[in-house]
Design a protein around this motif. Structure first.
Motif, mmCIF file in Angstrom:
data_model
loop_
_atom_site.group_PDB
_atom_site.id
_atom_site.type_symbol
_atom_site.label_atom_id
_atom_site.label_comp_id
_atom_site.label_asym_id
_atom_site.label_seq_id
_atom_site.Cartn_x
_atom_site.Cartn_y
_atom_site.Cartn_z
ATOM 1 N N LEU A 222 -4.794 -4.478 -3.274
ATOM 2 C CA LEU A 222 -4.628 -3.305 -4.128
ATOM 3 C C LEU A 222 -5.717 -3.227 -5.202
ATOM 4 C CD1 LEU A 222 -0.754 -3.219 -4.679
ATOM 5 C CD2 LEU A 222 -2.113 -1.804 -3.142
ATOM 6 N N LEU B 126 0.841 -1.204 0.000
ATOM 7 C CA LEU B 126 0.000 0.000 0.000
ATOM 8 C C LEU B 126 0.873 1.250 0.000
ATOM 9 C CD1 LEU B 126 -2.718 -1.027 2.645
ATOM 10 C CD2 LEU B 126 -3.109 -0.664 0.199
ATOM 11 N N THR C 53 -8.108 3.165 1.871
ATOM 12 C CA THR C 53 -6.664 2.959 2.026
ATOM 13 C C THR C 53 -6.259 2.971 3.491
ATOM 14 O OG1 THR C 53 -6.234 4.017 -0.116
ATOM 15 C CG2 THR C 53 -4.376 3.842 1.412
#
Length: 420
Positions: A212, A72, A223
């Motif tokens: 993702l 991430l 996120t």
């Protein structure tokens, strides 16, 4: 009685009535044997300590979660660096990476300079510096959703944090490997640990690719939610991994626990497992009011001229003494403060004896009536209670190799007596 000879899963038993060896074979499926040979140290589990398995399980879990959050962060960094932006240039991105790497290298050097001597003594505490890596990843994700002029600052800070984690993590990993390796098989253990880490990271990358795909790069809510979820699992697994380790070396905290229990519980000696259950991962050495390695000049300046002269004469005549203790109080209601000055040629046993003696004084003189400053000289041979304590530690399984340096946190100052 039975005579057996062993070779891994194979064993043979001597049949004395027939004077022949009888084969016994512990059958393992070929796949299981191949996995064991690839990822576990030779002669497992006999070649490692009992706490190796729980530690590796939780350590693998934390590495798995860290891989996902790292992916991430990588996506966020690429986005913040201008990937997909037609105005961004390769040169500007390269310069940014050069600056990041340069700051990281300087951070590694400075951290090792300032803290490397503490990593062996408190390996379990410093193992938790993985939180620096989590903070680093958090800053990299933050850079995606921050103004572009902040990117370089966030990138540099994040690389510094990751560098600190790398230094502390690598050093403490070596210390723990030394603990786990029962048969002087550190090289084999580290090689297999590398294989375990590789397969865990590979699995983490596969899951990260899925994460993702489902977490939109433009959504800060999704996120951050994914980051916080896997970071929580990472920290929890890291904590459990560290708590499962049962170290047999005596550092400052363990010396304090062992000494106080021995002196207050009629000679009771705690085992390494018992101490591991009560020791704290985050522990302040100054909480005991015992300071080891204090400069002799501080002790001499805290007493009168006549007392300083008498102390010097005692040291010149009693050359077998390996330390000087100075006990006082900062305030009438505070715990007695003991400052210890160590002789230059003192060994690890002398340092442990000095700490034990300091605890003895604190317990004996822990009374509001005690206000006067006092100095004491000592050595292991002059303290019969410590001799009993030391023998008890050896029988309980504590590692007290006198050839090793002290694991107690000691300042660098020592003293010696030179002939005029």
């Amino acid at each position: 009685m039975a005579l057996l000879e062993l070779n891994g899963a194979k064993s043979r038993k001597w049949d004395s009535t027939k004077s022949i060896w009888v084969h016994h074979l512990t059958v393992r499926p070929p796949l299981l044997k191949a996995l064991s040979d690839a990822f576990l140290p030779a002669d497992f589990p006999h070649s490692v300590t009992p706490d190796y398995v729980p530690y590796q399980l939780f350590d693998s879990a934390q590495a798995f979660c860290s891989t996902i959050t790292g992916m991430l962060a990588t996506r966020a960094t690429f986005k913040a660096a201008g990937v997909g932006d037609v105005t961004a240039t390769a040169t500007s991105a390269a310069l940014t990476w050069i600056l990041r790497d340069g700051v990281s290298m300087i951070g590694r050097i400075l951290f090792a300079w300032g803290f490397s001597s503490q990593l062996d003594n408190d390996a379990k505490t410093w193992r938790l510096t993985h939180i620096f890596n989590d903070l680093s990843i958090g800053l990299e994700i933050l850079s995606q959703f921050s103004p572009s002029f902040l990117f370089i600052w966030l990138a540099c800070i994040s690389t510094i944090l990751r560098a600190l984690c790398g230094v502390a993590g690598g050093a403490t990993k070596a210390a723990l490997s030394q603990h786990f390796a029962k048969q002087n098989n550190m090289a084999d253990l580290n090689a297999k640990d590398g294989s375990q880490e590789t397969i865990v990271n590979l699995c983490g990358m596969f899951l990260a690719a899925f994460v993702l795909r489902i977490v939109p790069e433009s959504s800060s809510t999704w996120t951050w939610s994914a980051f916080l979820f896997f970071t929580f699992l990472h920290l929890a697994s890291n904590w459990r991994a560290v708590k499962s380790v049962v170290l047999k070396t005596v550092n400052t905290q363990r010396a304090d626990i062992l000494s106080r229990v021995f002196l207050t519980a009629k000679g009771k000696i705690m085992s390494p497992i018992q101490v591991s259950k009560v020791e704290r991962i985050f522990w302040n050495n100054h909480s005991t009011n015992i300071e080891i390695g204090v400069p002799m000049s501080i002790i001499m300046s805290s007493i009168s001229g006549d007392e300083a002269k008498s102390l010097t004469e005692k040291l010149s005549h009693e050359k077998d003494k390996s330390y000087v203790l100075f006990i006082t109080r900062r305030s009438p209601s505070s715990k007695p403060l003991v400052m210890i000055s160590i002789k230059q040629d003192a060994g690890s046993t002398d340092v442990l004896c000095a700490y034990f003696h300091a605890v003895q004084l604190q317990i004996t003189l822990n009374s509001p009536d005690f206000q006067k400053c006092q100095t004491y000289l000592g050595s292991p041979k002059s303290n019969p209670v410590f001799t009993e304590f030391l023998e008890g530690l050896k029988k309980a399984g504590w590692e007290l190799d006198v050839s090793e340096r002290s694991r107690l946190t000691v300042k660098e100052w020592t003293f010696r007596i030179d002939s005029d």
